[in-house]
Design a protein around this motif. Structure first.
Motif, short mmCIF file in Angstrom:
data_model
loop_
_atom_site.label_atom_id
_atom_site.label_comp_id
_atom_site.label_asym_id
_atom_site.label_seq_id
_atom_site.Cartn_x
_atom_site.Cartn_y
_atom_site.Cartn_z
N ASP A 45 0.83 -1.20 0.00
CA ASP A 45 0.00 0.00 0.00
C ASP A 45 0.86 1.26 0.00
OD1 ASP A 45 0.72 0.68 2.77
OD2 ASP A 45 -0.59 -0.99 3.33
N PRO A 46 0.31 2.38 -0.45
CA PRO A 46 1.07 3.63 -0.53
C PRO A 46 1.68 4.08 0.79
CG PRO A 46 -0.89 3.81 -1.89
CD PRO A 46 -1.01 2.51 -1.12
N PRO A 47 0.99 4.00 1.94
CA PRO A 47 1.63 4.44 3.18
C PRO A 47 2.92 3.67 3.50
CG PRO A 47 -0.73 4.29 3.50
CD PRO A 47 -0.44 3.67 2.16
N THR A 48 2.95 2.38 3.18
CA THR A 48 4.16 1.59 3.43
C THR A 48 5.31 2.10 2.58
OG1 THR A 48 2.88 -0.36 4.03
CG2 THR A 48 5.14 -0.72 3.33
N VAL A 49 5.03 2.43 1.33
CA VAL A 49 6.07 2.95 0.44
C VAL A 49 6.52 4.34 0.90
CG1 VAL A 49 6.56 3.73 -1.91
CG2 VAL A 49 5.41 1.54 -1.52
N ASP A 50 5.59 5.17 1.33
CA ASP A 50 5.96 6.48 1.84
C ASP A 50 6.93 6.36 3.02
OD1 ASP A 50 4.30 7.68 -0.02
OD2 ASP A 50 2.63 7.97 1.39
N LYS A 51 6.65 5.42 3.92
CA LYS A 51 7.53 5.20 5.07
C LYS A 51 8.89 4.70 4.62
CE LYS A 51 3.82 4.20 8.37
NZ LYS A 51 3.19 3.14 9.22
N PHE A 52 8.91 3.80 3.62
CA PHE A 52 10.17 3.30 3.10
C PHE A 52 11.02 4.42 2.53
CE2 PHE A 52 12.36 2.37 -0.88
CZ PHE A 52 13.40 1.60 -0.40
N ILE A 53 10.41 5.30 1.75
CA ILE A 53 11.18 6.38 1.13
C ILE A 53 11.79 7.28 2.20
CG2 ILE A 53 10.98 8.47 -0.28
CD1 ILE A 53 8.88 6.95 -1.96
N LEU A 54 11.01 7.65 3.20
CA LEU A 54 11.53 8.49 4.28
C LEU A 54 12.65 7.78 5.04
CD1 LEU A 54 8.22 10.04 5.65
CD2 LEU A 54 10.00 11.20 4.32
N ALA A 55 12.45 6.49 5.33
CA ALA A 55 13.46 5.73 6.07
C ALA A 55 14.73 5.57 5.26
CB ALA A 55 12.90 4.36 6.47
N SER A 56 14.60 5.35 3.96
CA SER A 56 15.78 5.17 3.11
C SER A 56 16.59 6.46 3.03
CB SER A 56 15.39 4.70 1.71
OG SER A 56 14.78 5.73 0.95
N ARG A 57 15.90 7.58 2.94
CA ARG A 57 16.60 8.86 2.88
C ARG A 57 17.32 9.16 4.20
NH1 ARG A 57 15.44 12.16 -1.31
NH2 ARG A 57 15.82 14.02 -0.05
N GLN A 58 16.68 8.80 5.32
CA GLN A 58 17.32 9.02 6.61
C GLN A 58 18.54 8.12 6.77
OE1 GLN A 58 16.25 11.46 9.01
NE2 GLN A 58 18.39 11.01 9.48
N ALA A 59 18.43 6.86 6.35
CA ALA A 59 19.57 5.94 6.44
C ALA A 59 20.73 6.42 5.58
CB ALA A 59 19.14 4.54 6.02
N ASN A 60 20.42 6.94 4.39
CA ASN A 60 21.48 7.49 3.54
C ASN A 60 22.13 8.70 4.19
OD1 ASN A 60 20.83 5.58 1.61
ND2 ASN A 60 19.88 7.01 0.19
N ALA A 61 21.31 9.59 4.73
CA ALA A 61 21.83 10.81 5.34
C ALA A 61 22.70 10.51 6.55
CB ALA A 61 20.68 11.73 5.74
N ASP A 62 22.36 9.46 7.28
CA ASP A 62 23.14 9.05 8.45
C ASP A 62 24.40 8.27 8.09
OD1 ASP A 62 21.18 10.21 10.00
OD2 ASP A 62 20.18 8.31 10.50
N GLY A 63 24.50 7.81 6.84
CA GLY A 63 25.64 6.99 6.44
C GLY A 63 25.52 5.54 6.87
N ARG A 64 24.34 5.15 7.41
CA ARG A 64 24.16 3.77 7.85
C ARG A 64 23.98 2.81 6.68
NH1 ARG A 64 19.50 3.28 9.69
NH2 ARG A 64 18.66 5.41 9.62
N ALA A 65 23.55 3.34 5.54
CA ALA A 65 23.25 2.50 4.39
C ALA A 65 23.35 3.36 3.13
CB ALA A 65 21.84 1.92 4.51
N LEU A 66 23.25 2.69 1.99
CA LEU A 66 23.11 3.39 0.73
C LEU A 66 21.99 2.68 -0.02
CD1 LEU A 66 24.20 5.71 -0.95
CD2 LEU A 66 25.76 4.11 -2.06
N ILE A 67 20.85 3.36 -0.10
CA ILE A 67 19.64 2.80 -0.69
C ILE A 67 19.26 3.69 -1.86
CG2 ILE A 67 17.23 2.13 -0.28
CD1 ILE A 67 18.01 2.08 2.77
N MET A 68 19.31 3.13 -3.06
CA MET A 68 19.19 3.94 -4.27
C MET A 68 18.06 3.45 -5.16
SD MET A 68 21.78 6.07 -3.85
CE MET A 68 22.73 6.65 -5.26
N ALA A 69 17.33 4.39 -5.73
CA ALA A 69 16.36 4.07 -6.77
C ALA A 69 17.10 3.80 -8.07
CB ALA A 69 15.38 5.22 -6.96
N ILE A 70 16.70 2.74 -8.75
CA ILE A 70 17.24 2.42 -10.07
C ILE A 70 16.39 3.14 -11.11
CG2 ILE A 70 17.79 0.58 -11.70
CD1 ILE A 70 17.77 -1.36 -9.31
N THR A 71 17.02 3.95 -11.97
CA THR A 71 16.29 4.69 -12.99
C THR A 71 17.01 4.55 -14.33
OG1 THR A 71 17.43 6.83 -12.82
CG2 THR A 71 15.69 6.37 -11.22
#
Length: 211
Positions: free
Chosen positions: A52-78
């Protein structure tokens, strides 16, 4: 895990056919549609089906926070020609059980069979070994997913056996093949040509991410 270079949302990885960039809120609709397919979600540990859309919204926010913290690198493939069009996700994150750096990826079904998952994975692998001091990467694939195993093998991963792995979104544990790639093996594979990898930073007006 990752340095300041990757912690800015203007960071991207470029390959011959792809741009890998931070996920954006504008990607949500495409991610719901592509990741929500049973053929995709069913092979992953964390993507629910239906999605569902809310789950994806949470994923996007969490992925951006993890990237900003340097804990992970989560990238959209385009696609390189259409960098606003997300077609999958590729990530390197700490493994929940071992804490080791773990490569994960998924690609929407319309884009299967073109070598794009391998191209994206190779770019991330190069970024990990070039930008961090990590000594190894791990990954895994369900035993019923030979295509994912081929991606890992083409990226230089070596099989380290099979076992059971928790798949929370699937409601249980499933047999997986486990893989490992260490820095020494990566050094011997740096002559990769298929990805045509270029690491770049661009001015913010060109690549601004939406929250």
């Amino acid at each position: 895990m990752f340095p300041d270079l990757t912690r800015d949302d203007v960071f991207r990885l470029e390959t011959r056919r792809l741009w890998l960039r931070w996920a954006r809120q504008a990607d949500a609709q495409a991610l719901v549609r592509l990741a929500g397919e049973k053929a995709v979600a069913g092979m992953t540990a964390r993507i629910p089906h239906p999605l569902d859309p809310p789950t994806v919204d949470k994923f996007i926010l969490a992925s951006r926070q993890a990237n900003a913290d340097g804990r992970a690198l989560i990238m959209a493939i385009t696609p390189r020609r259409h960098p606003t069009q997300a077609i999958g996700i590729v990530s390197i994150e700490p493994d929940a059980e071992s804490g080791s750096a773990h490569l994960g990826y998924w690609l929407g079904t319309p884009h299967w069979g073109q070598g794009l998952a391998t191209e994206a994975a190779r770019a991330m692998i190069d970024a990990f070994f070039a930008y961090t001091e990590g000594s190894e990467l791990t990954s895994s694939a369900r035993v019923v997913n030979p295509a994912s195993r081929r991606v890992l093998e083409k990226c230089g991963f070596a099989s380290v056996g099979s076992g059971l792995q928790a798949f929370p979104a699937r409601g249980g544990v499933f047999p997986v093949d486990r893989f490992r790639l260490d820095r020494r093996a990566w050094d011997s594979l740096k002559t990769w040509h298929a990805a045509g990898l270029v690491f770049e930073r661009h001015d913010r007006p060109e690549c601004r991410a939406g929250a």
